[in-house]
Design a protein around this motif. Sequence first.
Motif, PDB file in Angstrom:
ATOM      1  N   GLY A 175       0.815  -1.289  -0.095  1.00  0.00           N
ATOM      2  CA  GLY A 175       0.201   0.106  -0.068  1.00  0.00           C
ATOM      3  C   GLY A 175       0.715   1.395  -0.103  1.00  0.00           C
ATOM      4  N   ALA A 176       2.297   1.191   0.018  1.00  0.00           N
ATOM      5  CA  ALA A 176       3.100   2.390   0.033  1.00  0.00           C
ATOM      6  C   ALA A 176       3.028   3.011  -1.182  1.00  0.00           C
ATOM      7  N   GLY A 177       2.758   2.640  -2.293  1.00  0.00           N
ATOM      8  CA  GLY A 177       2.497   2.984  -3.462  1.00  0.00           C
ATOM      9  C   GLY A 177       3.524   2.730  -4.798  1.00  0.00           C
ATOM     10  N   LYS A 178       4.046   1.645  -4.639  1.00  0.00           N
ATOM     11  CA  LYS A 178       5.171   1.093  -5.288  1.00  0.00           C
ATOM     12  C   LYS A 178       4.853   0.671  -6.620  1.00  0.00           C
ATOM     13  N   THR A 179       3.524   0.146  -6.696  1.00  0.00           N
ATOM     14  CA  THR A 179       2.981  -0.487  -8.160  1.00  0.00           C
ATOM     15  C   THR A 179       2.307   0.978  -8.851  1.00  0.00           C
ATOM     16  N   THR A 180       2.072   1.860  -8.279  1.00  0.00           N
ATOM     17  CA  THR A 180       1.385   3.011  -8.699  1.00  0.00           C
ATOM     18  C   THR A 180       2.511   3.731  -9.341  1.00  0.00           C
ATOM     19  N   LEU A 181       3.584   3.785  -8.635  1.00  0.00           N
ATOM     20  CA  LEU A 181       4.709   4.589  -9.080  1.00  0.00           C
ATOM     21  C   LEU A 181       5.277   4.028 -10.421  1.00  0.00           C
ATOM     22  N   LEU A 182       5.461   2.646 -10.398  1.00  0.00           N
ATOM     23  CA  LEU A 182       6.012   1.875 -11.280  1.00  0.00           C
ATOM     24  C   LEU A 182       5.021   2.161 -12.681  1.00  0.00           C
ATOM     25  N   GLN A 183       3.643   2.061 -12.485  1.00  0.00           N
ATOM     26  CA  GLN A 183       2.889   2.256 -13.716  1.00  0.00           C
ATOM     27  C   GLN A 183       2.942   3.550 -14.380  1.00  0.00           C
ATOM     28  N   ILE A 184       3.385   4.730 -13.307  1.00  0.00           N
ATOM     29  CA  ILE A 184       3.486   6.219 -14.006  1.00  0.00           C
ATOM     30  C   ILE A 184       4.835   6.410 -14.573  1.00  0.00           C
ATOM     31  N   LEU A 185       6.070   5.684 -14.031  1.00  0.00           N
ATOM     32  CA  LEU A 185       7.019   5.797 -14.629  1.00  0.00           C
ATOM     33  C   LEU A 185       7.300   4.980 -15.933  1.00  0.00           C
ATOM     34  N   GLY A 186       6.525   3.813 -16.045  1.00  0.00           N
ATOM     35  CA  GLY A 186       6.269   2.996 -16.984  1.00  0.00           C
ATOM     36  C   GLY A 186       5.184   3.515 -18.173  1.00  0.00           C
ATOM     37  N   THR A 187       4.760   4.712 -18.089  1.00  0.00           N
ATOM     38  CA  THR A 187       4.119   5.371 -18.900  1.00  0.00           C
ATOM     39  C   THR A 187       2.425   4.736 -19.169  1.00  0.00           C
ATOM     40  N   LEU A 188       2.044   3.683 -18.312  1.00  0.00           N
ATOM     41  CA  LEU A 188       1.139   2.884 -18.233  1.00  0.00           C
ATOM     42  C   LEU A 188      -0.225   3.784 -17.624  1.00  0.00           C
ATOM     43  N   ASP A 189       0.247   4.546 -16.848  1.00  0.00           N
ATOM     44  CA  ASP A 189      -0.694   5.627 -16.016  1.00  0.00           C
ATOM     45  C   ASP A 189      -0.161   7.033 -15.986  1.00  0.00           C
ATOM     46  N   ARG A 190      -0.939   7.963 -15.839  1.00  0.00           N
ATOM     47  CA  ARG A 190      -0.289   9.285 -15.805  1.00  0.00           C
ATOM     48  C   ARG A 190      -0.367   9.990 -14.585  1.00  0.00           C
ATOM     49  N   ALA A 191       0.669  10.670 -14.332  1.00  0.00           N
ATOM     50  CA  ALA A 191       0.722  11.403 -12.709  1.00  0.00           C
ATOM     51  C   ALA A 191      -0.356  12.480 -12.792  1.00  0.00           C
ATOM     52  N   SER A 192      -0.812  12.808 -11.642  1.00  0.00           N
ATOM     53  CA  SER A 192      -1.715  13.914 -11.389  1.00  0.00           C
ATOM     54  C   SER A 192      -1.277  15.122 -11.852  1.00  0.00           C
ATOM     55  N   THR A 193      -2.055  15.917 -12.495  1.00  0.00           N
ATOM     56  CA  THR A 193      -1.685  17.445 -13.013  1.00  0.00           C
ATOM     57  C   THR A 193      -1.817  18.447 -12.170  1.00  0.00           C
ATOM     58  N   LYS A 194      -2.676  18.165 -11.114  1.00  0.00           N
ATOM     59  CA  LYS A 194      -3.043  19.022  -9.875  1.00  0.00           C
ATOM     60  C   LYS A 194      -1.677  19.997  -9.743  1.00  0.00           C
ATOM     61  N   THR A 195      -0.536  19.369  -9.433  1.00  0.00           N
ATOM     62  CA  THR A 195       0.731  20.252  -9.090  1.00  0.00           C
ATOM     63  C   THR A 195       1.764  19.998 -10.351  1.00  0.00           C
ATOM     64  N   PRO A 196       2.323  20.994 -10.798  1.00  0.00           N
ATOM     65  CA  PRO A 196       3.425  20.735 -11.876  1.00  0.00           C
ATOM     66  C   PRO A 196       4.510  19.486 -11.680  1.00  0.00           C
ATOM     67  N   TYR A 197       4.782  18.628 -12.548  1.00  0.00           N
ATOM     68  CA  TYR A 197       5.554  17.612 -12.548  1.00  0.00           C
ATOM     69  C   TYR A 197       6.326  17.470 -13.649  1.00  0.00           C
ATOM     70  N   GLU A 198       7.534  16.850 -13.371  1.00  0.00           N
ATOM     71  CA  GLU A 198       8.470  16.478 -14.452  1.00  0.00           C
ATOM     72  C   GLU A 198       8.460  15.111 -14.713  1.00  0.00           C
ATOM     73  N   LEU A 199       8.456  14.469 -16.152  1.00  0.00           N
ATOM     74  CA  LEU A 199       8.823  13.030 -16.211  1.00  0.00           C
ATOM     75  C   LEU A 199       9.496  12.965 -17.568  1.00  0.00           C
ATOM     76  N   VAL A 200      10.837  12.799 -17.713  1.00  0.00           N
ATOM     77  CA  VAL A 200      11.774  12.866 -18.772  1.00  0.00           C
ATOM     78  C   VAL A 200      12.091  11.367 -18.954  1.00  0.00           C
ATOM     79  N   ILE A 201      11.913  10.580 -19.894  1.00  0.00           N
ATOM     80  CA  ILE A 201      12.584   9.137 -20.164  1.00  0.00           C
ATOM     81  C   ILE A 201      13.367   9.234 -21.437  1.00  0.00           C
ATOM     82  N   ASN A 202      14.835   8.800 -21.344  1.00  0.00           N
ATOM     83  CA  ASN A 202      15.493   8.773 -22.540  1.00  0.00           C
ATOM     84  C   ASN A 202      15.558  10.127 -23.376  1.00  0.00           C
ATOM     85  N   GLY A 203      15.438  11.332 -22.438  1.00  0.00           N
ATOM     86  CA  GLY A 203      15.514  12.606 -23.057  1.00  0.00           C
ATOM     87  C   GLY A 203      14.101  13.191 -23.465  1.00  0.00           C
TER      88      GLY A 203
END
Length: 220
Positions: free
Chosen positions: A37-65
């Motif tokens: 329940g700590a959020g590991k799978t949720t994080l992996l899904q976002i880093l893996g681009t299967l899911d999107r991060a919340s846009t309520k606050t600005p975020y950055e996700l850059v993979i391979n440039g």
Amino acid sequence: MIQAKNIHKFYDNLEVLKGVDIHVKKSEVISIVGASGAGKTTLLQILGTLDRASTKTPYELVINGIDISSLNDKELAKFRNEHIGFIFQFHQLLPEFTALENVCIPAFIKGTKKDAAEKRAKELLDFLGLSQRYNHKPSELSGGEQQRVSVARALINNPDLIFADEPSGNLDSESAENLHNLFFKLRDEFGQTFVIVTHNEELADLADRKLTMVDGNIMV
Ligand SMILES: Nc1ncnc2c1ncn2[C@@H]1O[C@H](COP(=O)(O)OP(=O)(O)OP(=O)(O)O)[C@@H](O)[C@H]1O
Ligand SMILES: [Mg+2]
């Protein structure tokens, strides 16, 4: 390879990721551990681009440039198919297809010709000790064999980046050890980058860096 800053995720009002920052270098093997329940799978899904991060606050996700947040769903699917491999605990093979066909599917989606895809799939299945199992359907394979088929499927497009969520969760200790050795072998031979969520302490400790998630964030 991965630069993520201030990743948040909400399910309704439940804040599951609370501003995660994570940087992963090329050819690093990162393990992520933490309580259920700590959020590991949720994080992996976002880093893996299967899911999107919340846009309520600005975020950055850059993979391979590449700035992932700027891609539309179609561009994202193409990016994922070409650059990212996934290995899940419950391998999610397609039941009506054989081992060989399951491995080939991501290559067909990419547009690889049948002969070339099958040749590469057979190489991977051979490498994983499954040369006698090409034509078996998932229901005719053991759990560890299914897991190895899913590893071959994750690797067929030579992804730069591989995400694994509890990859050895279903395996006996010998199969788990073989799978772990394979990850490091691939990293050493092909320079692939791995982000692995695991409850397996041995695997977690083998990684170049072990990160611990607590309640929606990575402990520093
Ligand atoms: N689709 C969803 N809707 C609502 N809440 C969700 C959803 N997916 C996950 N959650 C909640 O988000 C929290 C984090 O879930 P997540 O699956 O990331 O945990 P985890 O660290 O992978 O746990 P585990 O080790 O048990 O797999 C959990 O409390 C879960 O109940
Ligand atoms: Mg999980």
